[in-house]
Design a protein around this motif. Structure first.
Motif, PDB file in Angstrom:
ATOM      1  N   ALA A 237       0.832  -1.204   0.000  1.00  0.00           N
ATOM      2  CA  ALA A 237       0.000   0.000   0.000  1.00  0.00           C
ATOM      3  C   ALA A 237       0.867   1.254   0.000  1.00  0.00           C
ATOM      4  O   ALA A 237       0.596   2.220  -0.731  1.00  0.00           O
ATOM      5  CB  ALA A 237      -0.935  -0.003   1.204  1.00  0.00           C
ATOM      6  N   SER A 238       1.919   1.255   0.800  1.00  0.00           N
ATOM      7  CA  SER A 238       2.824   2.404   0.868  1.00  0.00           C
ATOM      8  C   SER A 238       3.515   2.637  -0.470  1.00  0.00           C
ATOM      9  O   SER A 238       3.609   3.778  -0.947  1.00  0.00           O
ATOM     10  CB  SER A 238       3.863   2.193   1.966  1.00  0.00           C
ATOM     11  N   GLN A 241       1.031   3.972  -3.114  1.00  0.00           N
ATOM     12  CA  GLN A 241       0.734   5.384  -2.903  1.00  0.00           C
ATOM     13  C   GLN A 241       1.876   6.269  -3.377  1.00  0.00           C
ATOM     14  O   GLN A 241       1.656   7.319  -3.983  1.00  0.00           O
ATOM     15  CB  GLN A 241       0.460   5.650  -1.426  1.00  0.00           C
ATOM     16  N   SER A 242       3.113   5.842  -3.100  1.00  0.00           N
ATOM     17  CA  SER A 242       4.267   6.648  -3.516  1.00  0.00           C
ATOM     18  C   SER A 242       4.370   6.750  -5.028  1.00  0.00           C
ATOM     19  O   SER A 242       4.944   7.706  -5.555  1.00  0.00           O
ATOM     20  CB  SER A 242       5.562   6.055  -2.941  1.00  0.00           C
ATOM     21  N   VAL A 246      -4.265   5.152  -6.796  1.00  0.00           N
ATOM     22  CA  VAL A 246      -5.369   5.285  -5.857  1.00  0.00           C
ATOM     23  C   VAL A 246      -5.435   3.980  -5.069  1.00  0.00           C
ATOM     24  O   VAL A 246      -5.556   2.905  -5.664  1.00  0.00           O
ATOM     25  CB  VAL A 246      -6.697   5.539  -6.591  1.00  0.00           C
ATOM     26  N   VAL A 247      -5.346   4.067  -3.749  1.00  0.00           N
ATOM     27  CA  VAL A 247      -5.248   2.874  -2.916  1.00  0.00           C
ATOM     28  C   VAL A 247      -6.345   2.883  -1.860  1.00  0.00           C
ATOM     29  O   VAL A 247      -6.536   3.863  -1.151  1.00  0.00           O
ATOM     30  CB  VAL A 247      -3.875   2.793  -2.224  1.00  0.00           C
ATOM     31  N   ASP A 249      -7.509  -0.021   1.074  1.00  0.00           N
ATOM     32  CA  ASP A 249      -7.292   1.053   1.995  1.00  0.00           C
ATOM     33  C   ASP A 249      -5.833   1.483   1.993  1.00  0.00           C
ATOM     34  O   ASP A 249      -4.931   0.675   1.809  1.00  0.00           O
ATOM     35  CB  ASP A 249      -7.725   0.662   3.392  1.00  0.00           C
ATOM     36  N   ASP A 250      -5.659   2.778   2.206  1.00  0.00           N
ATOM     37  CA  ASP A 250      -4.341   3.387   2.147  1.00  0.00           C
ATOM     38  C   ASP A 250      -3.511   2.981   3.358  1.00  0.00           C
ATOM     39  O   ASP A 250      -4.015   2.458   4.354  1.00  0.00           O
ATOM     40  CB  ASP A 250      -4.487   4.901   2.088  1.00  0.00           C
ATOM     41  N   GLU A 252      -2.025   4.755   5.610  1.00  0.00           N
ATOM     42  CA  GLU A 252      -2.332   5.439   6.863  1.00  0.00           C
ATOM     43  C   GLU A 252      -3.522   4.781   7.564  1.00  0.00           C
ATOM     44  O   GLU A 252      -3.529   4.626   8.786  1.00  0.00           O
ATOM     45  CB  GLU A 252      -2.640   6.916   6.591  1.00  0.00           C
ATOM     46  N   GLY A 410     -11.146   6.303   3.906  1.00  0.00           N
ATOM     47  CA  GLY A 410     -11.121   5.055   3.172  1.00  0.00           C
ATOM     48  C   GLY A 410     -12.403   4.266   3.322  1.00  0.00           C
ATOM     49  O   GLY A 410     -13.483   4.814   3.581  1.00  0.00           O
ATOM     50  N   ARG A 458     -11.924   9.131  -7.650  1.00  0.00           N
ATOM     51  CA  ARG A 458     -10.568   9.451  -7.194  1.00  0.00           C
ATOM     52  C   ARG A 458      -9.575   9.392  -8.361  1.00  0.00           C
ATOM     53  O   ARG A 458      -8.636  10.198  -8.410  1.00  0.00           O
ATOM     54  CB  ARG A 458     -10.151   8.470  -6.092  1.00  0.00           C
ATOM     55  N   ARG A 462      -7.316  12.532  -9.843  1.00  0.00           N
ATOM     56  CA  ARG A 462      -5.864  12.467 -10.008  1.00  0.00           C
ATOM     57  C   ARG A 462      -5.433  12.888 -11.401  1.00  0.00           C
ATOM     58  O   ARG A 462      -4.250  13.119 -11.643  1.00  0.00           O
ATOM     59  CB  ARG A 462      -5.360  11.053  -9.735  1.00  0.00           C
TER      60      ARG A 462
END
Length: 465
Positions: A237-238, A241-242, A246-247, A249-250, A252, A410, A458, A462
């Motif tokens: 997920a990290s 996102q980087s 679109v993630v 659940d993200d 965080e 999320g 989302r 973007r």
């Protein structure tokens, strides 16, 4: 969808006869980036064995130009060129690897493992297990023929540029674990997610970690595997996102939901109605006395991390309390003690971006105090009842939405107990259960459409279409 550029050192007539958009490095240097160009991915076939070579600069410029799905990356080039590429799970590979494919079918699994560690078009492994990056100029006639075949297969299947799929605007990876005993979504639900995604212009695929060679080739990641912090789901997920995906659940949300210490502290700070909870750091006599003064037996002990009722225990006396704390402190520096409240069911409120989208009553497992009984052989979980969200008691709905504000925007499943007209939030779960004929029992296919519509909005926001 992506536009693919295949970059070579010099004019490569043979390759250009088989593939579109084969260009030289000089062309890539001179003519790109172009105004209003579609999202672009690069296959760099230039020789990058030397530092500051054309191949090195090709990957460096691609990263600067934000071209997606770069093979190989500068990081990979540097690791391979400097000999700093540690080998894992190589097995008995000896020879050339083209996009993670070995010439010997028996070496396929090991070859894919190498490619996942070092995604490069051409790799050579010698009989001593040393790994080197290759280039077109390093291939003999037979190797060149094999490489062209693998390149064709890679672009047609892994990067999906066939005419049939050009109707899709975006690509999504739905992360699943095919062997998970209690996955967040069953196979029928996953199929419905894929169908709903297609109606929103999203080409979704259910893939495991081993089946995702490069997450950067996707526009979105939908995690339907049980998450944890010290776990590949969080790391993926990290990374996604980087890379601008679109993630849901993200990372965080995973970080916050997976740790009950965070949730407890956030609930207190934001005045989210919840059960009385104390964070415990030791099992000393003084601590035990303080707990007995604060609670009556039975009381509940919780590990900071856990899902599907795992890591949650009921203790009924001092001896059990001390023994269970001693056991739990072997795994965590902190443990949560919480008041015990029995109800015949827990509410589960599904919330997406601050909006309640489904509601369920989860009944307790037979002869058990939780909705899941992990020790049971027959009656693992209790029954359920799915209702429209407008039938939720107002106190339950308000508490669920307030709890989600402490986490993010999320997709969450909020567990709430209701007692004498008051609501008590137990926890907020990222990656909540959505099974066919359970959570979709009221909305049906519309539930899947709502979630995929959120992805679409989302993605459009973007500007990656």
């Amino acid at each position: 969808m992506f536009k693919t550029l295949i970059v070579v050192d010099n004019n490569e007539q043979t390759l250009a006869q088989s593939f579109e958009n084969v260009i030289t490095f000089n062309t890539y240097l001179r003519d790109y980036p172009k105004r209003d160009e579609p999202k672009t991915r690069i296959i760099n076939l230039c020789d990058s064995s030397q530092y500051l070579s054309k191949g090195y600069y090709c990957s460096l410029l691609a990263e600067a130009r934000k071209h997606q799905v770069l093979l190989p990356s500068v990081k990979t080039i540097n690791a391979l060129r400097s000999g700093q590429a540690p080998m894992h799970n190589v097995g008995q590979i000896d020879g050339a690897l083209y996009f993670g494919n070995a010439t010997n079918d028996e070496q396929t699994k090991a070859a894919k493992s190498v490619f996942k560690q070092y995604p490069a078009p051409i790799l050579f492994v010698d009989n001593q297990g040393l790994l080197q990056q290759g280039s077109l100029s390093s291939l003999d006639e037979q190797q060149y023929s094999d490489f062209v075949a693998k390149l064709n297969n890679f672009t047609q299947t892994q990067w999906r540029i066939t005419a049939e799929r050009r109707r899709f605007r975006w690509d999504m990876a739905i992360l699943v674990d095919h062997n998970e005993k209690v996955p967040p979504s069953d196979k029928d639900a996953i199929a419905k997610f894929i169908k709903a995604a297609a109606k929103h212009g999203i080409n979704a695929q259910a893939l495991s970690f081993d089946e995702i060679d490069n997450i950067a080739q996707f526009d979105a990641l939908f995690i339907r595997q049980t998450t944890a912090i010290d776990h590949p789901t969080y790391r993926l997920a990290s990374k996604a996102q980087s890379l601008g995906l679109v993630v849901i659940d993200d990372a965080e949300s995973i970080l916050r939901c997976c740790n009950k210490v965070y949730l407890h502290d956030a609930f207190n700070y934001q005045k989210v109605p919840s059960l009385k909870t104390v964070v415990v750091a030791d099992q000393s006599s003084e601590t035990l006395e303080q707990l007995e003064a604060a609670f009556t037996y039975p009381l509940v002990l919780k590990m900071p991390e856990g899902s599907f009722s795992k890591g949650v225990y009921k203790v009924t006396n001092r001896a059990e309390l001390e023994a269970k704390l001693t056991e739990l402190f072997e795994f965590s520096a902190l443990v949560l003690a919480q008041e015990y409240m029995y109800t015949e069911y827990d509410w589960r409120v599904g919330v997406l971006n601050g909006r309640a989208i489904y509601a369920c009553r989860y009944l307790m497992a037979r002869n058990h105090w939780q909705i899941y009984n992990h020790d049971a052989k027959r009656f693992f979980s209790g029954g359920f009842e799915t209702l429209p969200t407008f039938e939720l008691p107002k106190a339950v709905l308000d508490a669920a939405l307030k709890a989600c504000k402490t986490v993010g925007k999320g997709l969450y499943g909020v567990d709430v107990k209701e007692h004498q007209g008051r609501a008590y939030v137990l926890e907020v779960n990222d990656n909540p259960s959505i099974d066919h004929k359970v959570e979709d029992g009221y909305l049906g296919d519309e539930l899947y459409m709502i979630i995929m519509d959120e992805f679409k909005q989302r993605l459009e926001a973007r500007g990656r279409g």
